[in-house]
Design an enzyme around this catalytic site. Structure first.
Site, mmCIF file in Angstrom:
data_model
loop_
_atom_site.group_PDB
_atom_site.id
_atom_site.type_symbol
_atom_site.label_atom_id
_atom_site.label_comp_id
_atom_site.label_asym_id
_atom_site.label_seq_id
_atom_site.Cartn_x
_atom_site.Cartn_y
_atom_site.Cartn_z
ATOM 1 C CD GLU A 3 0.590 -5.945 5.026
ATOM 2 O OE1 GLU A 3 1.363 -6.915 5.230
ATOM 3 O OE2 GLU A 3 -0.046 -5.806 3.972
ATOM 4 C CD GLU A 53 -3.580 -7.447 1.776
ATOM 5 O OE1 GLU A 53 -3.148 -6.281 1.663
ATOM 6 O OE2 GLU A 53 -4.478 -7.769 2.566
ATOM 7 C CB ALA A 64 -0.868 -0.009 1.247
HETATM 8 N N1 COA Z 1 4.645 3.400 0.278
HETATM 9 C C1 COA Z 1 5.205 4.601 0.020
HETATM 10 N N2 COA Z 1 6.518 4.778 -0.169
HETATM 11 C C2 COA Z 1 7.299 3.697 -0.114
HETATM 12 C C3 COA Z 1 6.789 2.418 0.165
HETATM 13 C C4 COA Z 1 5.413 2.286 0.356
HETATM 14 N N3 COA Z 1 4.814 1.112 0.585
HETATM 15 N N4 COA Z 1 7.792 1.543 0.170
HETATM 16 C C5 COA Z 1 8.912 2.242 -0.087
HETATM 17 N N5 COA Z 1 8.610 3.544 -0.257
HETATM 18 C C6 COA Z 1 9.541 4.624 -0.606
HETATM 19 C C7 COA Z 1 10.587 4.838 0.469
HETATM 20 O O1 COA Z 1 10.139 5.731 1.458
HETATM 21 C C8 COA Z 1 11.743 5.396 -0.329
HETATM 22 O O2 COA Z 1 11.488 6.757 -0.548
HETATM 23 P P1 COA Z 1 12.679 7.822 -0.621
HETATM 24 O O3 COA Z 1 13.545 7.352 -1.748
HETATM 25 O O4 COA Z 1 11.989 9.102 -0.850
HETATM 26 O O5 COA Z 1 13.351 7.735 0.724
HETATM 27 C C9 COA Z 1 11.637 4.692 -1.657
HETATM 28 O O6 COA Z 1 10.284 4.216 -1.742
HETATM 29 C C10 COA Z 1 12.575 3.522 -1.829
HETATM 30 O O7 COA Z 1 12.448 2.651 -0.706
HETATM 31 P P2 COA Z 1 13.715 2.000 0.006
HETATM 32 O O8 COA Z 1 13.199 1.263 1.170
HETATM 33 O O9 COA Z 1 14.749 3.038 0.231
HETATM 34 O O10 COA Z 1 14.220 1.022 -1.134
HETATM 35 P P3 COA Z 1 14.785 -0.446 -1.021
HETATM 36 O O11 COA Z 1 15.078 -0.874 -2.409
HETATM 37 O O12 COA Z 1 15.846 -0.514 0.013
HETATM 38 O O13 COA Z 1 13.590 -1.343 -0.472
HETATM 39 C C11 COA Z 1 11.357 -2.205 -0.293
HETATM 40 C C12 COA Z 1 12.411 -1.514 -1.190
HETATM 41 C C13 COA Z 1 10.077 -2.267 -1.081
HETATM 42 C C14 COA Z 1 11.823 -3.606 0.077
HETATM 43 C C15 COA Z 1 11.172 -1.372 0.992
HETATM 44 O O14 COA Z 1 10.932 -0.043 0.640
HETATM 45 C C16 COA Z 1 10.023 -1.808 1.860
HETATM 46 O O15 COA Z 1 10.160 -2.738 2.643
HETATM 47 N N6 COA Z 1 8.888 -1.099 1.751
HETATM 48 C C17 COA Z 1 7.743 -1.306 2.611
HETATM 49 C C18 COA Z 1 6.990 -2.491 2.207
HETATM 50 C C19 COA Z 1 5.815 -2.643 3.108
HETATM 51 O O16 COA Z 1 5.894 -2.607 4.316
HETATM 52 N N7 COA Z 1 4.698 -2.845 2.481
HETATM 53 C C20 COA Z 1 3.508 -3.063 3.197
HETATM 54 C C21 COA Z 1 2.787 -1.792 3.274
HETATM 55 S S1 COA Z 1 1.149 -2.157 3.698
#
Ligand code: COA
Length: 678
Positions: free
Chosen positions: A125, A105, A63
């Site tokens: 989550e 999901e 999300a």
């Molecule tokens: N929503 C909004 N922004 C998000 C996001 C999300 N779900 N997931 C990542 N971002 C943003 C980060 O804030 C970051 O922004 P920035 O560059 O302005 O700082 C950018 O995307 C890149 O994320 P980053 O974590 O630095 O990259 P990464 O390659 O190391 O990791 C992921 C990528 C997807 C593994 C990691 O971002 C992550 O675990 N995200 C959350 C996933 C999550 O919890 N999803 C469930 C949500 S319900």
């Protein structure tokens, strides 16, 4: 605005493609585009199957967290996914990168899932204090069974494509470089068959027949889950999938989800998610600052700290040369490193080949000249300014120009250390926390002259070795230990004034720390620095040593320990403290746990405020990152500064005043402005 979703026709298969960098988060435009894409497929008789995939580095990574806490915008993810699942034309998720949270999901709502070998899938989550909110907790157990679903939903670690296939979450692993073509072929193979909807699955029967798995799971993960609301809600949701109809299960999930979403824990954990990423950015260092290649690292000192530091780089595949003064200490240090790796291998978290691979990257030496071609040298010697200066002067002589020279000091002045060299721009602090191969935090101490490329390289390197980095300016104890010393001072005062030392520990334990200061003292050994002269006792710790109480190592310190290392408060120690207090002229009184908590934690917040005022930390959230990763501050409160905001800064100021402690100018100013720390 153009939609982040586009469609492409491949004969009778419609491919719905998301292009929403950086991580294809499922914001409103993406959800709307998905729903429209499915409508297009359903409304067109010549389309007989659908593939959903993403451009860029990953399948939907969740999300859009930035939308959380704001008014929901239609279509919601559950609405979009129900529409997708209801399709009678097969829908296939084509996964690369990380299918996380809402992304997982989406995949669950598709009728089939194919993934490239490097893909990872998960429901993280809980790490944001939430549970999946788009029927993930109901579809997943119906697809893979409750037992396999539990760790995914309640612990939140992603799994590999291979593991996902083994539990039935992925139908087929496809070519790393042929995802789209393979997914289209897979979709075509399903044309004409009844679609498989995970909401209609019944694989959860193991959970229904054996309800014990839920209690077993809670028991096994008790320590990890302590204090956190979301994992318990996650277990309840998965359990509901086995007990309720799908529709009622979804209602239950929504109820639990909304409770969490509106609670403080999830707000705190979402704050932390962005805090960790913000901490990576240094305000006045441009993001495109060229980096210094780090291909070889030198470590000075093969003790616990030096050895632990070396392991970080070895594990990341970077060669390390470790230096000691004496052969014996060098041999001891390298054999401890080997033993640590072998223990990891015994626990199945490393193969013996990996152990040998890491050890093969380690060179040991007694000769500074062997550090000449290192790109980075980290000094982890005795905490003494003269000794450190000598080491840096020597390094300046032998190590090539352009290399970074770092000190692992935990409180000494990095600028003064830098004066021992002709290249202060290349000097900075890299403060690791013990055990350095385990603890996540790396405090990066920016000297007055530290160059931008040196800082930027250190930040990048921190990420490479799996650390969470935060930048501190030069001040005694930097961010972490500077605040810790305020807490420790109060802990010592409290027991002098009559507080039970076990109450001091328990207050912190109940707050969510893994242990309190006196337990910590026992664990580390209270005889560290003990001069062995009982006639010269000037502190409680020395009084305990004089009484032969050295800590866990000899079964008694502040506490008495049994064989299993369970602690019991000691009357003898209480008496030693009371005698000591009497000698110092301290009257003893009963002290409530509320007072203990306020006196331990509020002065830390106050010190944090001073750190901000002096610009020793770039932002309040960096302080939270330091305390959560370096000192066990409970994540679900968001760190000291976020927590203070949730308590109310005026309440913190009032609490300090009540206990006769000064509130800093900056804290008062923030409290008066009424908007907490930003
Ligand atoms: N929503 C909004 N922004 C998000 C996001 C999300 N779900 N997931 C990542 N971002 C943003 C980060 O804030 C970051 O922004 P920035 O560059 O302005 O700082 C950018 O995307 C890149 O994320 P980053 O974590 O630095 O990259 P990464 O390659 O190391 O990791 C992921 C990528 C997807 C593994 C990691 O971002 C992550 O675990 N995200 C959350 C996933 C999550 O919890 N999803 C469930 C949500 S319900």
């Amino acid at each position: 605005m153009t939609s982040p979703i586009r469609t492409e026709r491949h004969g009778d298969v419609l491919v719905i493609i998301s292009d929403n960098p950086p991580v294809n988060a499922l914001g409103q435009a993406v959800r709307a585009g998905l729903a429209t894409g499915v409508e297009q497929a359903l409304g067109d008789d010549s389309i007989r199957a659908v593939v959903i995939r993403c451009d860029g580095r990953t399948f939907f990574a969740g999300a859009d967290i930035t939308e959380f806490g704001k008014a929901p915008q239609s279509p919601s993810l559950p609405e979009a996914l129900d529409k997708l699942e209801a399709s009678d034309k097969p829908v296939v998720a084509a996964i690369h990168g990380t299918a996380l949270g809402g992304g997982c999901e989406v995949a669950l709502a598709c009728h089939y899932r194919v993934a490239v070998p490097s893909a990872k899938i998960g429901l993280p989550e809980v790490k944001l204090g939430l549970i999946p909110g788009a029927a993930g907790t109901q579809r997943l157990p119906r697809l893979v069974g409750a037992e396999a679903a539990l760790p995914l939903v309640a612990v939140g670690d992603p799994i590999s494509a291979k593991k996902a296939q083994a539990i039935g979450l992925i139908d087929e692993i496809v070519g790393e470089d042929s995802l789209e073509a393979d997914a289209i072929a897979f979709a075509r193979s399903k044309i004409g068959q009844a679609v498989s909807r995970s909401s209609e699955g019944t694989a959860n029967e193991d959970g229904i027949r054996n309800p014990d798995i839920f209690d077993q799971f809670r028991a096994q993960n008790g320590r990890k889950m302590r204090g956190f609301d979301a994992p318990n809600a996650a277990v309840a949701a998965v359990k509901a999938a086995g007990e309720l109809s799908y529709a009622d299960g979804v209602k239950k999930e929504r109820e639990l989800f909304m409770q969490l979403m509106n609670g403080t824990q999830s707000k705190a954990m979402r704050h932390y998610f962005f805090a960790e990423r913000a901490a990576n950015k240094i305000n006045d260092v441009p993001a495109d600052t060229p980096l210094i290649p780090i291909n070889k690292v030198g470590v000075i000192g093969a003790g616990t700290m030096g050895g632990g530091i070396a392991m970080n780089f070895l594990s990341a595949g970077i060669p390390v040369t470790i230096l000691e003064m004496q052969q014996e200490a060098l041999d001891r240090g390298t054999s401890v490193i080997r033993k640590n790796y072998e223990n990891t291998a015994k626990r199945g978290r490393m193969t013996m080949e990996q152990v040998e691979g890491a050890m093969g990257l380690l060179t040991s030496t007694l000769d500074y000249a062997d550090l000449a071609d290192c790109d980075l040298v980290i000094e982890a010697v005795y905490e003494n300014m003269d000794v450190k200066k000598q080491v840096f002067a020597k390094l300046d002589e032998v190590v090539k120009q352009g290399a970074i020279l770092a000190s692992n000091t935990s409180y000494l002045n990095v600028d003064e250390i830098a004066t021992a060299t002709q290249r202060p721009g290349y000097v900075l602090g890299l403060h690791f926390f013990s055990p350095a191969n385990v603890m996540k935090l790396l405090e990066i101490v920016r000297g007055a002259n530290t160059r931008d490329d040196v800082l930027a390289t250190s930040m990048k390197l921190a990420k490479k070795i799996g650390k969470v980095a935060a930048v501190s300016g030069v001040c005694p104890g930097f961010i972490g230990n500077r605040m810790l010393s305020q807490r420790q001072a109060q802990a010592n005062k409290l027991i002098m004034e009559g507080a039970n030392y076990w109450d001091v520990d328990d207050v912190l334990l109940e707050f969510g720390f893994p242990m309190g200061p006196f337990q910590m003292g026992d664990l580390a050994g209270i005889d560290i620095g003990w001069h062995r002269d009982p006639s010269k006792v000037t502190t409680v710790r020395e009084a305990l040593c004089a009484a032969g109480r050295f800590g866990q190592k000899n079964g008694k310190g502040f506490y008495d320990y049994d064989e299993a290392r369970n602690r019991t408060p000691s009357d003898e120690v209480k008496q030693i403290i009371a005698d000591f207090a009497a000698r110092e002229g301290n009257a003893q009184r009963d002290i409530s746990k509320d007072e203990i908590r306020e006196r331990l934690l509020y002065p830390m917040v106050n010190e944090g405020a001073k750190i901000l005022e002096e610009k020793m930390a770039q932002r309040a959230s960096d302080i939270d990152v330091v305390w959560i990763n370096g000192y066990g501050w409970p994540l679900y409160t968001g760190g000291p500064m976020f927590w203070a905001t949730t308590v109310g800064l005026d309440a913190v100021v009032a609490g300090l005043e009540k206990h006769g402690l000064p509130a800093s100018h900056y804290l008062r100013q923030k409290a008066d402005a009424g908007n907490g720390f930003d």
